[in-house]
Each structure stands twice: as C-alpha cells, then as structure tokens.
Design a protein around this motif. Structure first.
Motif, short mmCIF file in Angstrom:
data_model
loop_
_atom_site.label_atom_id
_atom_site.label_comp_id
_atom_site.label_asym_id
_atom_site.label_seq_id
_atom_site.Cartn_x
_atom_site.Cartn_y
_atom_site.Cartn_z
N TYR A 161 -4.23 -1.84 4.31
CA TYR A 161 -4.09 -0.99 3.24
C TYR A 161 -4.91 -1.25 2.06
O TYR A 161 -5.66 -2.42 2.04
N GLN A 218 -2.10 6.15 2.74
CA GLN A 218 -3.38 5.52 2.79
C GLN A 218 -3.64 4.50 3.78
O GLN A 218 -4.41 3.63 4.06
N MET A 219 -2.53 4.14 4.75
CA MET A 219 -2.53 3.24 5.76
C MET A 219 -3.47 3.37 6.72
O MET A 219 -3.88 4.63 6.93
N GLY A 231 0.78 -1.12 0.18
CA GLY A 231 0.13 0.15 -0.01
C GLY A 231 0.98 1.23 0.06
O GLY A 231 1.94 1.07 -0.05
N LYS A 240 1.87 4.73 2.02
CA LYS A 240 1.80 4.84 3.14
C LYS A 240 0.77 6.16 3.60
O LYS A 240 0.30 5.74 4.78
#
Ligand SMILES: [Zn+2]
Length: 427
Positions: free
Chosen positions: A337, A327-328, A323, A325
C-alpha cells in the motif's frame, strides 16, 4: 448509555438487540435495503446474531453514491444536518442526520475524548473547520461540549494565530492534522517560540497516520514528538460510520465502540480476516436514524487486535489505516500500500525525493516503478538503496534515478499545489 469496557457477553447481547432493531427499521424505511433484501431474498428473521450478518450482501461506496437518496430512512423534515463526504465517482455523497443522530455523534466523540485522557479540566484548541459540511468538526465540537471541557474554535491554518492563541488562552490539548502540527513546530522554530514551555500537553491527531501497524510512531509521529514533548492520540473515523476509533494512552490502536457500530474486517471475497491481517473495514451502524448502513465497505484497509488493552478495555482495536483498497498494489506476490512505501522511502537518507508509479504490464499484473533522487550519483549509493528495498519489501521494484528538476516535473505535472508522490496508471 454507558460506555461498556468489558463483559464481552453483554456487548454481544446489546449488539444483537440493536442489530435486530436495525434490520426491522431498514426493511420498513430504507428504499435501498428494502430492494436489496428482496433482490437477494434476505429474510431478516434469519439474522439472529452478528455472525449471521454474512448472509447479507455487502454495500459498497458506489451503491451509496449512485443511490444516495435511497439510503434516507426519514422524511426530509426530520433532517437536521446535511453532511457530506467525497464519493468514489466524483461528486460528493450526502449523509443526512436527525437530531438523535447528532446526539449519537456527540456521545461517540465524548467517549473518544474520554478514551484519549480527556477531562472537563482540559481546554482543546480545534485546528480544523466546522464548516463545509464536515462531520468531524461538529463531532469534536459536540463531544467536547458533552465532556464539559473548554474549547477554542480557531479553524485550520494560520500558525501565527494558533500560537498567539495558545499563549493567551493556554489550551492543554490541540485537535489537528499531524502534518499541520509539523508546520506549527516549523513556525515556532523560525519565530523563537519555545514550544515545550507552552500549556499544550497532548494532540488528538486526525486524518493522517502517526503510527506504523506495530504501534511505533511513523516518520510523521517521530518528527512531531522529537521536537515537541506532547502525547499523541490517533483517531480514525469516517462520515459514513458516524463513529470514531480513538486511541487510549497506550497508543495501541483505536478503541472500538461496540454499542454504536458493528465492525467486520473482510478480505476480497468478503470473508472475515484473522487478527493482525489486513482487511477492509466494513461497518454496520447501530442506532442511526437518518442513513443507517448495513455491511458497508469503507475502502479503508486496517488490521484488528483482539487481546485486552492495558488500559482495561477489552473490545477490539483497529490499526492505523494501512491503505485504501483501490490503491492496493499486488506486486510479485506481495501486497503493498502506498502509505507503507512512503514511510519506507522517507526513512532513508540515500533517497532525497521520490515518486511511486504503478502501472499494469502486458498481462495485467501490477508493476511498481520508483522515480528516486539519490543523495549521491554513484554505484555504492545505488547498491545501498537496492539492498534496503529488497530487505524491507522482499521484492525489487524497478528504479529510475532522476534529478531534482525531473522529479519536480513529475510531481507537479497536473497543476496541483501539492507534490504528487503516487501515480496510478493502472486501467
Ligand atoms: Zn486501551
């Protein structure tokens, strides 16, 4: 330069030598790193090994965007190509390359094609652009030139033309975005082309994942190979690193080229993570003249594997991107993610369509709301979906069942041409 397959000791020596050269070079020529060294009192003579890199602060995407020009280490007259990549703050980021950088890029991609079973007997059909300041296009082009293989530069899109050219020039391989390969397959089905009778035997897959982190093919990879008997090779790269991680025939992660790059996988506190643990890909370029980067955090989250590969290479391998970062999602003690959630939701026939929404609750914690179109509007279907999500995620997201019309309203709310499947409402 020769591609180093083993002898970990040699790699270390080479990396240390190149790292020292880089530090001297940056301290002389890079306005950005000169300032960083002085501000953080970095004494480059104290950096003697790759492990000592931890003494130097990391560089972020925002740094590169805000002070883009300060990363240039050469006079403008020595810039040969201005490439670009999308920035974090809207406007594009420029990466300027010298003649040597372009040669380095070619060497990097030559190694990548070798790794992906390429030979001079191959013919590659390039289904991507070489324009628009796109580095990858030029990288593939020059890597294939170096390999001595044949090439058909067709550009992206236009399935009819792609198939007509495959029929006529008989390429053995294609370089394409996996979702476009699906479109090719769809077009072939509709027009009666027997794809398994064509000359194409392999695909270099760019830009999108085809595997899960356990190396098994994801939904996209499965859909392609179920319809088309070709071998898929995934490759991961970014404009900033000017280097690719490409799979060998084993398909067990992208191989690292340690003479071109130092890669670290770091956690949120910039500490190294263990193998099989997600971390942010952080890179130090080796041998780059135009805009070298030191401990640059790419924003991509991957895992690494350090046991030797069955192909004989011993340098580490990177998983597909887990993913981004930013959007974590930290949800009820679990880290999620979007790509993993997409795969999860795509996999179930009880779920016809979906949108994932993330928002912050009143105390600032991430919350996940799934808009789902259920296959059947009854309790049993609901139970199956909830049991599945609980089993796979170990946490229960909020679910809101909606109709096909309602989901389309959500997916196309921002006048976008592609349906939006992930909405991030966090502050
Ligand atoms: Zn391998």
């Amino acid at each position: 330069m020769e591609f180093i397959r083993d002898k970990a000791g040699d790699i270390e020596v080479i990396q240390e030598k190149k790292l020292k050269e880089l530090l001297v070079y940056l301290s002389k020529h890079s306005p950005f790193y000169k300032e960083l060294f002085s501000k953080h009192q970095v004494n480059i003579n104290e950096i003697k090994s790759v492990a000592d890199l931890s003494l130097i602060p990391v560089t972020t995407k925002d740094d590169l965007q805000r002070q883009n020009d300060d990363f240039l280490c050469i006079p403008a007259v020595d810039v040969i190509e201005y490439m670009s990549t999308s920035g974090t703050l809207g406007s594009p980021v420029t990466i300027a390359l010298t003649e040597n950088d372009l040669n380095r890029l070619a060497y990097n991609e030559y190694n990548s094609f070798l790794c992906a079973e390429g030979t001079k007997h191959d013919i590659y059909q390039l289904m991507l652009t070489l324009d628009r300041q796109f580095m990858a296009g030029i990288a593939y082009y020059s890597g294939i030139r170096k390999l001595g293989a044949g090439m058909v530069r067709l550009g992206p899109g236009v399935p009819a033309l792609q198939w007509e050219t495959i029929k006529r020039l008989k390429p053995t391989a294609i370089v394409a975005v996996p979702s476009f390969i699906l479109k090719l397959i769809q077009f072939a089905k509709e027009t009666g082309i027997d794809i398994n009778q064509t000359s194409v035997k392999k695909a270099i897959c760019i830009g999108e994942n085809i595997r899960n982190t356990d190396f098994s093919l994801n939904i996209l990879g499965k859909k392609i190979t179920e319809a088309w008997d070709i071998q898929l090779f995934s490759t991961y790269a970014s404009t900033e690193m000017q280097t690719a991680f490409t799979e060998c025939a084993q398909g067990k992660g992208g191989h690292y080229q340690p003479e071109l790059l130092i890669v670290e996988l770091l956690d949120e506190n910039n500490q190294p993570v263990a193998p099989y643990t997600p971390g942010e890909v952080t890179i130090t370029t080796l041998g780059v003249e135009g805009m070298p980067l030191l401990r640059y955090k790419t924003g991509d989250i991957c895992m690494f594997f350090d046991e030797p590969c069955e192909c004989g290479r011993t340098s580490l391998r990177l998983s597909s991107i887990i993913g981004r970062k930013k959007q974590m999602i930290k949800f009820k003690g679990t880290t999620l993610y979007p790509p993993a959630l997409f795969d999860l939701l795509n996999e179930r026939e009880e779920i016809l369509d979906f949108v994932i929404e993330v928002y912050s609750n009143e105390i600032g914690l991430d919350q996940v709301l799934l808009y789902l179109v259920p296959a059947e509007d009854n309790e049993e279907c609901d139970h199956r979906i909830r049991a599945y999500l609980q089993a796979r995620l170990r946490v229960s997201p909020h679910i809101k069942y909606v109709t096909v019309e309602e989901i389309q309203k959500i997916q196309f709310s921002e006048a976008s041409r592609k349906p939006i499947k992930f909405i991030d409402k966090r502050a």
